[in-house]
Design a protein around this motif. Structure first.
Motif, PDB file in Angstrom:
ATOM      1  N   ARG A  94       0.844  -1.207   0.000  1.00 33.26           N
ATOM      2  CA  ARG A  94       0.000   0.000   0.000  1.00 33.26           C
ATOM      3  C   ARG A  94       0.873   1.249   0.000  1.00 33.26           C
ATOM      4  O   ARG A  94       0.631   2.195  -0.746  1.00 33.26           O
ATOM      5  CB  ARG A  94      -0.915  -0.052   1.230  1.00 33.26           C
ATOM      6  CG  ARG A  94      -2.137   0.783   1.121  1.00 33.26           C
ATOM      7  CD  ARG A  94      -3.194   0.501   2.177  1.00 33.26           C
ATOM      8  NE  ARG A  94      -2.723   0.282   3.529  1.00 33.26           N
ATOM      9  CZ  ARG A  94      -2.838  -0.869   4.177  1.00 33.26           C
ATOM     10  NH1 ARG A  94      -3.377  -1.923   3.603  1.00 33.26           N
ATOM     11  NH2 ARG A  94      -2.412  -0.984   5.403  1.00 33.26           N
ATOM     12  N   THR A  95       1.910   1.250   0.819  1.00 29.00           N
ATOM     13  CA  THR A  95       2.816   2.395   0.905  1.00 29.00           C
ATOM     14  C   THR A  95       3.542   2.617  -0.420  1.00 29.00           C
ATOM     15  O   THR A  95       3.602   3.740  -0.927  1.00 29.00           O
ATOM     16  CB  THR A  95       3.830   2.193   2.045  1.00 29.00           C
ATOM     17  OG1 THR A  95       3.111   1.998   3.265  1.00 29.00           O
ATOM     18  CG2 THR A  95       4.760   3.371   2.178  1.00 29.00           C
ATOM     19  N   VAL A  96       4.076   1.554  -0.987  1.00 28.86           N
ATOM     20  CA  VAL A  96       4.786   1.660  -2.267  1.00 28.86           C
ATOM     21  C   VAL A  96       3.842   2.153  -3.361  1.00 28.86           C
ATOM     22  O   VAL A  96       4.193   3.040  -4.144  1.00 28.86           O
ATOM     23  CB  VAL A  96       5.420   0.302  -2.647  1.00 28.86           C
ATOM     24  CG1 VAL A  96       5.931   0.314  -4.076  1.00 28.86           C
ATOM     25  CG2 VAL A  96       6.531  -0.047  -1.683  1.00 28.86           C
ATOM     26  N   ALA A  97       2.634   1.621  -3.417  1.00 29.17           N
ATOM     27  CA  ALA A  97       1.669   2.035  -4.439  1.00 29.17           C
ATOM     28  C   ALA A  97       1.313   3.514  -4.309  1.00 29.17           C
ATOM     29  O   ALA A  97       1.230   4.231  -5.313  1.00 29.17           O
ATOM     30  CB  ALA A  97       0.412   1.180  -4.343  1.00 29.17           C
ATOM     31  N   ARG A  98       1.108   3.982  -3.091  1.00 31.71           N
ATOM     32  CA  ARG A  98       0.753   5.393  -2.894  1.00 31.71           C
ATOM     33  C   ARG A  98       1.905   6.316  -3.293  1.00 31.71           C
ATOM     34  O   ARG A  98       1.698   7.360  -3.896  1.00 31.71           O
ATOM     35  CB  ARG A  98       0.323   5.646  -1.459  1.00 31.71           C
ATOM     36  CG  ARG A  98      -1.054   5.091  -1.185  1.00 31.71           C
ATOM     37  CD  ARG A  98      -1.543   5.425   0.201  1.00 31.71           C
ATOM     38  NE  ARG A  98      -2.914   4.954   0.359  1.00 31.71           N
ATOM     39  CZ  ARG A  98      -3.405   4.484   1.487  1.00 31.71           C
ATOM     40  NH1 ARG A  98      -2.653   4.443   2.569  1.00 31.71           N
ATOM     41  NH2 ARG A  98      -4.649   4.072   1.550  1.00 31.71           N
TER      42      ARG A  98
ATOM     43  N   THR B  38       2.125   6.292  -7.087  1.00 28.19           N
ATOM     44  CA  THR B  38       1.005   7.022  -7.672  1.00 28.19           C
ATOM     45  C   THR B  38       1.294   8.518  -7.698  1.00 28.19           C
ATOM     46  O   THR B  38       0.947   9.209  -8.646  1.00 28.19           O
ATOM     47  CB  THR B  38      -0.293   6.739  -6.894  1.00 28.19           C
ATOM     48  OG1 THR B  38      -0.564   5.347  -6.965  1.00 28.19           O
ATOM     49  CG2 THR B  38      -1.467   7.511  -7.460  1.00 28.19           C
ATOM     50  N   ARG B  39       1.948   9.017  -6.674  1.00 29.44           N
ATOM     51  CA  ARG B  39       2.309  10.445  -6.639  1.00 29.44           C
ATOM     52  C   ARG B  39       3.391  10.774  -7.657  1.00 29.44           C
ATOM     53  O   ARG B  39       3.471  11.881  -8.160  1.00 29.44           O
ATOM     54  CB  ARG B  39       2.775  10.851  -5.247  1.00 29.44           C
ATOM     55  CG  ARG B  39       1.652  10.875  -4.248  1.00 29.44           C
ATOM     56  CD  ARG B  39       2.175  11.225  -2.874  1.00 29.44           C
ATOM     57  NE  ARG B  39       1.084  11.182  -1.925  1.00 29.44           N
ATOM     58  CZ  ARG B  39       0.675  12.233  -1.250  1.00 29.44           C
ATOM     59  NH1 ARG B  39       1.271  13.381  -1.390  1.00 29.44           N
ATOM     60  NH2 ARG B  39      -0.322  12.128  -0.406  1.00 29.44           N
TER      61      ARG B  39
ATOM     62  N   VAL C 196       0.277   4.479 -12.501  1.00 27.31           N
ATOM     63  CA  VAL C 196       0.120   3.429 -11.491  1.00 27.31           C
ATOM     64  C   VAL C 196      -1.365   3.263 -11.186  1.00 27.31           C
ATOM     65  O   VAL C 196      -2.084   4.227 -10.993  1.00 27.31           O
ATOM     66  CB  VAL C 196       0.895   3.788 -10.204  1.00 27.31           C
ATOM     67  CG1 VAL C 196       0.647   2.752  -9.122  1.00 27.31           C
ATOM     68  CG2 VAL C 196       2.371   3.922 -10.503  1.00 27.31           C
ATOM     69  N   GLU C 197      -1.816   2.027 -11.146  1.00 24.18           N
ATOM     70  CA  GLU C 197      -3.209   1.719 -10.843  1.00 24.18           C
ATOM     71  C   GLU C 197      -3.267   0.994  -9.493  1.00 24.18           C
ATOM     72  O   GLU C 197      -3.148  -0.230  -9.433  1.00 24.18           O
ATOM     73  CB  GLU C 197      -3.790   0.824 -11.942  1.00 24.18           C
ATOM     74  CG  GLU C 197      -5.244   0.558 -11.780  1.00 24.18           C
ATOM     75  CD  GLU C 197      -5.776  -0.338 -12.890  1.00 24.18           C
ATOM     76  OE1 GLU C 197      -6.829  -0.942 -12.660  1.00 24.18           O
ATOM     77  OE2 GLU C 197      -5.144  -0.456 -13.948  1.00 24.18           O
TER      78      GLU C 197
END
Length: 88
Positions: A19-23, A26-27, A32-33
């Motif tokens: 979750r941390t890596v994805a967020r 995404t920034r 990134v989905e």
């Protein structure tokens, strides 16, 4: 698609890291989905666990909360509130 092997002691921590890596990603990039992010054990890669809820919301957009959350779906992450007195 990117497959990123990592080591985590359990499913909860693997989801938290994903979750941390994805967020963060995404920034950095609009490509990134987060709703498609899953985690799996090395010896059970066919068994995937969703990281984000990703339900469609009535006002548009998708839920950004963790999979299997208890709070109502939201387009904004819920921040954990810590109790300083109890050290939680």
């Amino acid at each position: 698609m990117v497959h990123l092997p990592i080591t985590a002691p359990d499913l909860v921590r693997a989801r938290l890291l994903a979750r941390t890596v994805a967020r963060v990603l995404t920034r950095l990039s609009g490509r990134v989905e987060p709703g498609a992010v899953t985690v799996s054990a090395e010896d059970q890669q066919g068994v995937r666990h969703w990281v984000f809820c990703d339900r469609r919301l009535s006002g548009g957009g998708r839920c950004v909360l963790a999979a299997e959350h208890d709070a109502p779906c939201s387009t904004r992450p819920v921040r954990a509130v810590r109790c300083a007195r109890r050290g939680i």
